[in-house]
Design an enzyme around this catalytic site. Structure first.
Site, mmCIF file in Angstrom:
data_model
loop_
_atom_site.group_PDB
_atom_site.id
_atom_site.type_symbol
_atom_site.label_atom_id
_atom_site.label_comp_id
_atom_site.label_asym_id
_atom_site.label_seq_id
_atom_site.Cartn_x
_atom_site.Cartn_y
_atom_site.Cartn_z
ATOM 1 N N ASP A 68 0.860 -1.180 0.018
ATOM 2 C CA ASP A 68 -0.104 -0.066 0.012
ATOM 3 C C ASP A 68 0.770 1.281 -0.060
ATOM 4 O O ASP A 68 0.371 2.270 -0.722
ATOM 5 C CB ASP A 68 -0.811 0.115 1.365
ATOM 6 C CG ASP A 68 -1.871 -1.201 1.370
ATOM 7 O OD1 ASP A 68 -1.430 -2.315 1.054
ATOM 8 O OD2 ASP A 68 -2.682 -1.007 2.150
ATOM 9 N N GLU A 196 -5.922 -11.170 -4.813
ATOM 10 C CA GLU A 196 -5.725 -12.134 -3.801
ATOM 11 C C GLU A 196 -6.980 -13.120 -4.039
ATOM 12 O O GLU A 196 -6.893 -14.106 -3.193
ATOM 13 C CB GLU A 196 -5.902 -11.615 -2.386
ATOM 14 C CG GLU A 196 -4.612 -10.752 -2.484
ATOM 15 C CD GLU A 196 -4.616 -9.815 -0.827
ATOM 16 O OE1 GLU A 196 -5.738 -9.831 -0.166
ATOM 17 O OE2 GLU A 196 -3.770 -9.307 -0.563
ATOM 18 N N LYS A 308 -10.413 -9.871 -6.979
ATOM 19 C CA LYS A 308 -10.559 -9.070 -5.813
ATOM 20 C C LYS A 308 -10.326 -7.639 -6.134
ATOM 21 O O LYS A 308 -11.086 -6.486 -5.567
ATOM 22 C CB LYS A 308 -9.928 -9.600 -4.767
ATOM 23 C CG LYS A 308 -10.075 -8.961 -3.443
ATOM 24 C CD LYS A 308 -9.436 -9.645 -2.334
ATOM 25 C CE LYS A 308 -9.545 -8.799 -0.850
ATOM 26 N NZ LYS A 308 -8.278 -9.282 0.053
HETATM 27 O O1 IFM Z 1 -2.325 -4.753 0.748
HETATM 28 C C1 IFM Z 1 -3.650 -4.915 1.007
HETATM 29 C C2 IFM Z 1 -4.014 -6.088 -0.124
HETATM 30 O O2 IFM Z 1 -3.603 -5.740 -1.465
HETATM 31 C C3 IFM Z 1 -5.367 -6.382 0.008
HETATM 32 N N1 IFM Z 1 -5.649 -6.701 1.218
HETATM 33 C C4 IFM Z 1 -5.628 -5.624 2.038
HETATM 34 C C5 IFM Z 1 -4.099 -5.229 2.221
HETATM 35 C C6 IFM Z 1 -3.870 -4.216 3.083
HETATM 36 O O3 IFM Z 1 -4.435 -3.039 2.980
#
Ligand code: IFM
Length: 441
Positions: A68, A196, A308
């Site tokens: 992120d 994911e 996702k």
């Molecule tokens: O880094 C992200 C990921 O891409 C998706 N699930 C949440 C994480 C944290 O924001």
């Protein structure tokens, strides 16, 4: 004074068109400012720390750091507060020794930064959607490259940056292999890309493109040091035990990188097997069964074409100059209906690419969704904390999306795609030490 300085460098002035949207013309303005203010809260004192997924605003993700930072928040910081962007990259460098050890644990050369961490150690609980996201290495190097190109801060590149580049390039070269079945191309198997909902796959297009960029940036940096700055080069060799022959292997891997392309559909498959999967019937899945991950076993999800968060679509933003306009449109049209947006990191990226490919209504819809994500609590999980990556994404949805900014290799260009709901858009950018004011109507 602090805040005045922040707004001078960062404010996005965006005035809505009340007649076209039927909404208060200041709605977007207020939402954007609120988002930018939250990023400031999360990053303003990032000195020797990262930026947690929720900033300092909530307990979800236990304060951990993910990609992120580099892919979603760093662009905003590079263009508005490069000092903080620099701190964040230095912070990653401070974890390089642990990343070297982590690569050893995974039986690889070089270094592997943790997908999820707070102290430099990998903290992912579930490898398929965690550790296997090897793209984190290249995400960090992508952030470094953009930082150097926009700030011209070579000192960070030649000192800490070069060392990270050597170790990450080593890692990619070791992870992939030359496949006879693919005409001798360099393939990377057993990885998870950004999406994911599709885990542990071969040749994820995003990962391979990012790895190629990482390898090429390492080749250029190390070659420049050897040819033009021998003192830096000697220090680098001392720190990494580099042998220049290695650099040739990185170039070869990059030159031969396999990037999946499906001629029949004219799209880039997300990975080698993605098109073989059964399509998930998103339209007939009841609204209360989203996010899918809370209602279906991961193995069920993995068997389907269902996404996702932006994956190929994100690659088309980061490497837009490597796709034709036609490919971008086709890819977007293919992936958009398969994307659930179950991750908060998706809408902002879909907005940028929708802007570019001419889907202006969609671009506006996704941008608004991202801008109001926490203010309107669209996911019903605001109590767990702000979605900081999406907030960085709202800055991208306006600058890269509506204003059509691109910065390939540090060259800045604009091709505006202002939606009819927006009357005015103005924002500052700090580029190589100078403040540029961009204004569009
Ligand atoms: O880094 C992200 C990921 O891409 C998706 N699930 C949440 C994480 C944290 O924001």
């Amino acid at each position: 004074e602090f805040m005045a300085d922040f707004w001078r460098r960062s404010d996005i002035h965006i005035l809505g068109n009340e007649a076209a949207s039927g909404r208060d013309k200041y709605e977007m303005q207020q939402a954007m400012r609120w988002n930018l203010f939250q990023i400031l809260q999360a990053s303003g004192r990032a000195e020797g720390t990262g930026i947690p997924a929720k900033g300092l605003s909530g307990l979800a993700y236990e304060g951990h750091y993910f990609w992120d930072i580099e892919i979603y928040v760093l662009p905003f910081l590079i263009y508005t507060e490069p000092r903080i962007a620099r701190n964040l990259l230095l912070f990653r460098h401070s974890m390089l020794e642990q990343a070297r050890l982590r690569a050893q644990v995974l039986n690889q050369k070089g270094a592997l930064f943790p997908w999820r961490t707070i102290n430099g150690e990998e903290a992912s609980a579930y490898y398929a959607a965690g550790t296997a996201q090897y793209h984190i290495n290249a995400d960090i190097m992508y952030g470094l490259k953009k930082y150097v190109e926009i700030t011209d801060d070579k000192s960070l590149l030649y000192n800490e940056g070069a060392e990270m580049l050597v170790e990450t390039a080593r890692f990619w070269e070791d992870l992939g292999f030359y496949s006879e079945r693919k005409g001798g191309k360099f393939c990377i198997h057993g990885v998870t890309g950004p999406d994911e909902y599709t885990a542990v796959v071969n040749n994820n297009a995003y990962t391979n493109l990012m790895a190629r960029e990482n390898l090429l940036f390492a080749v250029k940096t190390v070659t420049d040091l050897r040819d033009q700055m021998p003192a830096y080069y000697d220090t680098l060799v001392d720190r990494t035990k580099l042998d220049f022959d290695e650099v040739e292997t990185w170039q070869k891997a990059a030159d031969n990188m396999f990037v999946p392309y499906g001629r029949t559909l004219g799209i880039h498959p997300q990975d080698e097997d993605f098109l073989e999967l059964e399509a998930w019937d998103i339209k007939n899945t009841p609204r209360d069964r989203f996010p899918l991950l809370l209602f279906y076993h991961p193995l069920v999800i993995y068997r389907h074409q269902v996404i996702k968060q932006a994956d190929v679509v994100l690659a088309m933003l980061l490497f837009g100059d490597m796709f034709t306009d036609k490919q971008k449109k086709r890819n977007f049209e293919y992936y958009d209906p398969l994307t659930t947006g179950d991750s908060s990191l998706s809408a902002c990226i879909q907005s940028v690419v929708a802007s570019e490919t001419g889907f202006s209504e969609k671009a506006m819809g996704y941008a608004r969704y991202a801008m109001l994500m926490d203010l309107a609590d669209v996911g019903g999980n605001m109590a767990n904390g702000c979605h900081i990556a999406s907030m960085g994404g709202t800055w991208m949805a306006t600058t890269y999306g509506f204003a059509g900014m691109r910065d390939y290799n540090g060259d800045i260009s604009f091709k505006p795609n202002i939606p009819r709901y927006v009357d005015e858009l103005c924002f500052p950018l700090t580029i190589r030490g100078q403040l540029l004011r961009v204004s569009m109507s």
